[in-house]
Design a protein around this motif. Structure first.
Motif, mmCIF file in Angstrom:
data_model
loop_
_atom_site.group_PDB
_atom_site.id
_atom_site.type_symbol
_atom_site.label_atom_id
_atom_site.label_comp_id
_atom_site.label_asym_id
_atom_site.label_seq_id
_atom_site.Cartn_x
_atom_site.Cartn_y
_atom_site.Cartn_z
ATOM 1 N N TRP A 1 -13.696 -74.223 -89.438
ATOM 2 C CA TRP A 1 -14.093 -74.648 -90.773
ATOM 3 C C TRP A 1 -15.038 -75.856 -90.802
ATOM 4 O O TRP A 1 -16.090 -75.788 -91.440
ATOM 5 C CB TRP A 1 -12.875 -74.936 -91.644
ATOM 6 C CG TRP A 1 -13.194 -75.843 -92.799
ATOM 7 C CD1 TRP A 1 -12.629 -77.033 -93.104
ATOM 8 C CD2 TRP A 1 -14.196 -75.628 -93.800
ATOM 9 N NE1 TRP A 1 -13.202 -77.587 -94.213
ATOM 10 C CE2 TRP A 1 -14.168 -76.733 -94.670
ATOM 11 C CE3 TRP A 1 -15.113 -74.619 -94.039
ATOM 12 C CZ2 TRP A 1 -15.016 -76.866 -95.748
ATOM 13 C CZ3 TRP A 1 -15.964 -74.730 -95.119
ATOM 14 C CH2 TRP A 1 -15.902 -75.842 -95.967
ATOM 15 N N PRO A 2 -14.759 -76.938 -90.110
ATOM 16 C CA PRO A 2 -15.692 -78.067 -90.286
ATOM 17 C C PRO A 2 -17.097 -77.781 -89.769
ATOM 18 O O PRO A 2 -18.059 -78.386 -90.244
ATOM 19 C CB PRO A 2 -15.019 -79.185 -89.474
ATOM 20 C CG PRO A 2 -13.606 -78.763 -89.288
ATOM 21 C CD PRO A 2 -13.647 -77.289 -89.225
ATOM 22 N N VAL B 1 -24.048 -81.180 -95.381
ATOM 23 C CA VAL B 1 -22.721 -80.957 -95.970
ATOM 24 C C VAL B 1 -21.687 -80.738 -94.879
ATOM 25 O O VAL B 1 -20.553 -81.235 -94.948
ATOM 26 C CB VAL B 1 -22.767 -79.765 -96.947
ATOM 27 C CG1 VAL B 1 -21.363 -79.415 -97.430
ATOM 28 C CG2 VAL B 1 -23.668 -80.089 -98.131
ATOM 29 N N GLY B 2 -22.070 -79.985 -93.841
ATOM 30 C CA GLY B 2 -21.150 -79.768 -92.730
ATOM 31 C C GLY B 2 -20.800 -81.059 -92.014
ATOM 32 O O GLY B 2 -19.650 -81.271 -91.617
ATOM 33 N N LEU C 1 -15.045 -86.213 -92.976
ATOM 34 C CA LEU C 1 -13.841 -86.287 -93.810
ATOM 35 C C LEU C 1 -12.621 -85.692 -93.118
ATOM 36 O O LEU C 1 -11.484 -86.074 -93.407
ATOM 37 C CB LEU C 1 -14.090 -85.553 -95.135
ATOM 38 C CG LEU C 1 -15.137 -86.176 -96.069
ATOM 39 C CD1 LEU C 1 -15.330 -85.308 -97.300
ATOM 40 C CD2 LEU C 1 -14.715 -87.595 -96.473
ATOM 41 N N ALA C 2 -12.851 -84.731 -92.208
ATOM 42 C CA ALA C 2 -11.740 -84.058 -91.534
ATOM 43 C C ALA C 2 -11.217 -84.835 -90.326
ATOM 44 O O ALA C 2 -10.239 -84.415 -89.705
ATOM 45 C CB ALA C 2 -12.174 -82.663 -91.089
ATOM 46 N N ALA D 1 -22.789 -83.387 -86.047
ATOM 47 C CA ALA D 1 -21.518 -82.814 -86.484
ATOM 48 C C ALA D 1 -20.679 -82.375 -85.287
ATOM 49 O O ALA D 1 -19.459 -82.588 -85.250
ATOM 50 C CB ALA D 1 -21.777 -81.634 -87.423
ATOM 51 N N VAL E 1 -20.769 -84.056 -93.381
ATOM 52 C CA VAL E 1 -19.875 -84.801 -94.278
ATOM 53 C C VAL E 1 -18.449 -84.265 -94.185
ATOM 54 O O VAL E 1 -17.482 -85.040 -94.073
ATOM 55 C CB VAL E 1 -20.390 -84.721 -95.730
ATOM 56 C CG1 VAL E 1 -19.359 -85.311 -96.695
ATOM 57 C CG2 VAL E 1 -21.719 -85.450 -95.862
ATOM 58 N N PHE E 2 -18.295 -82.936 -94.213
ATOM 59 C CA PHE E 2 -16.964 -82.343 -94.082
ATOM 60 C C PHE E 2 -16.326 -82.701 -92.742
ATOM 61 O O PHE E 2 -15.106 -82.926 -92.661
ATOM 62 C CB PHE E 2 -17.035 -80.819 -94.233
ATOM 63 C CG PHE E 2 -17.176 -80.366 -95.651
ATOM 64 C CD1 PHE E 2 -16.615 -81.071 -96.685
ATOM 65 C CD2 PHE E 2 -17.888 -79.207 -95.952
ATOM 66 C CE1 PHE E 2 -16.739 -80.665 -97.996
ATOM 67 C CE2 PHE E 2 -18.018 -78.775 -97.266
ATOM 68 C CZ PHE E 2 -17.446 -79.520 -98.288
ATOM 69 N N THR E 3 -17.141 -82.749 -91.690
ATOM 70 C CA THR E 3 -16.622 -83.103 -90.374
ATOM 71 C C THR E 3 -16.123 -84.545 -90.358
ATOM 72 O O THR E 3 -15.064 -84.850 -89.783
ATOM 73 C CB THR E 3 -17.714 -82.914 -89.309
ATOM 74 O OG1 THR E 3 -18.189 -81.563 -89.340
ATOM 75 C CG2 THR E 3 -17.173 -83.215 -87.930
ATOM 76 N N HIS F 1 -17.104 -84.068 -84.322
ATOM 77 C CA HIS F 1 -15.883 -83.245 -84.346
ATOM 78 C C HIS F 1 -15.150 -83.296 -83.015
ATOM 79 O O HIS F 1 -13.908 -83.402 -82.991
ATOM 80 C CB HIS F 1 -16.236 -81.803 -84.695
ATOM 81 C CG HIS F 1 -15.053 -80.888 -84.748
ATOM 82 N ND1 HIS F 1 -14.145 -80.900 -85.798
ATOM 83 C CD2 HIS F 1 -14.619 -79.929 -83.884
ATOM 84 C CE1 HIS F 1 -13.208 -79.989 -85.575
ATOM 85 N NE2 HIS F 1 -13.469 -79.392 -84.427
#
Length: 297
Positions: A172-173, A288-289, A295-296, A145, A291-293, A149
């Motif tokens: 946040w990510p 989950v983190g 997507l961001a 992650a 995945v969010f990274t 990022h």
């Protein structure tokens, strides 16, 4: 060139001293929480010096080489970790090399302990390898992650990207991978509730049972370096490192104290409980983190 040479010499020494300080501080804090006085903070250093003067018994070539391999991996690992602006090998592989080198430490001890042919060693090593498998999954996801990022594999670039208090732990990510790393820190440090590898009341210190003299001293040095690396890597990846070693050390102290408070009040997990916990909450948060990274981006 001479500056790099000095950094290569000084970095492992600083890591060793800080690691021994944390080992002594851990014993003192635990004693105070338990209403005892406890040994002096310098006791781990005294023990290492004393052990080098005692007689040693070797169980064979692998017994010797395993300890050397583990210690060499820890020393090499220190050279890749940014420490308050000091990073001797900052352009030599970054986080990918760090991930590879972190695998050498348990493997070296496993090779050495296997030559000892003691059942307590076998139990301790099997627990160590299972515990490593438990925390390496969320650890790898958290590091992925970070690399995703910041679009880099360089630990130094990750630290630079967090300048100005833009710490990854509070962005946040990356807040979820940061929390996952915090949750697996006691397991990586061998603190309760993950103190299943040595477990003195059960398996007589496990992998350490056949070590004595200089071998035990080298294992203690390796453990001190591993403590430094584990905490320093979290500070670099999620707390922005520091511009000088003093502030970096202060951040390390805060993280270590959090782990010690957990160590002092929680009972020890069984190995299956430890792995189940590590593969559940920290792995879920890190995944989950990640995945969010993604997507961001």
């Amino acid at each position: 060139m001479w500056v790099k040479a000095v950094e290569i010499i000084v970095s492992p020494i600083l890591a060793f001293v800080i690691g021994l300080f944390f080992m002594g501080l851990a014993r003192k804090i635990t004693a105070r929480i338990h209403w005892r006085y406890g040994p002096p903070i310098t006791q781990p250093l005294i023990d290492v010096i004393k052990l080098f003067t005692q007689r040693s018994v070797s169980h064979g070539l692998l017994f010797d080489m395993g300890v050397i391999l583990s210690l060499a991996g820890s020393i090499a690992l220190v050279l890749f970790i940014p420490f308050g602006g000091i990073c001797p090998l900052e352009s030599s592989g970054g986080l990918l090399v760090i991930l590879y080198l972190m695998l050498l430490i348990p493997l070296g001890l496993a090779l050495s302990g296997g030559e000892g042919a003691n059942p307590n060693i076998s139990i301790g090593i099997s627990r160590k390898l299972m515990l490593s498998l438990g925390y390496e999954v969320p650890f790898l996801l958290a590091v992925l992650a970070i690399m995703t990022h910041y679009h880099t594999i360089s630990a130094v670039d990750v630290v630079r990207a967090q300048e100005g208090f833009r710490w990854a732990l509070f962005s946040w990510p990356l807040v979820l991978p940061g929390l996952a790393y915090l949750m697996i820190l006691p397991a990586m440090l061998g603190l309760r509730p993950f103190e299943v590898v040595q477990a003195p009341q059960e398996i007589a210190s496990g992998p350490m049972v056949e070590y004595g003299g200089k071998y035990l001293a080298l294992v203690q040095i390796e453990h001190a370096l591993a403590v430094f690396v584990t905490i320093a890597l979290f500070v670099d990846l999620f707390l922005g490192g520091a511009s000088n070693p003093f502030f970096f050390f202060l951040k390390m102290c805060v993280i270590f104290l959090l782990g010690m408070f957990v160590n002092a009040v929680f009972p020890r997990f069984r190995i299956e409980q430890a792995v189940r916990f590590l593969w559940r909450w920290p792995t879920a948060l890190a995944f989950v983190g990640l995945v969010f990274t993604l997507l961001a981006r």
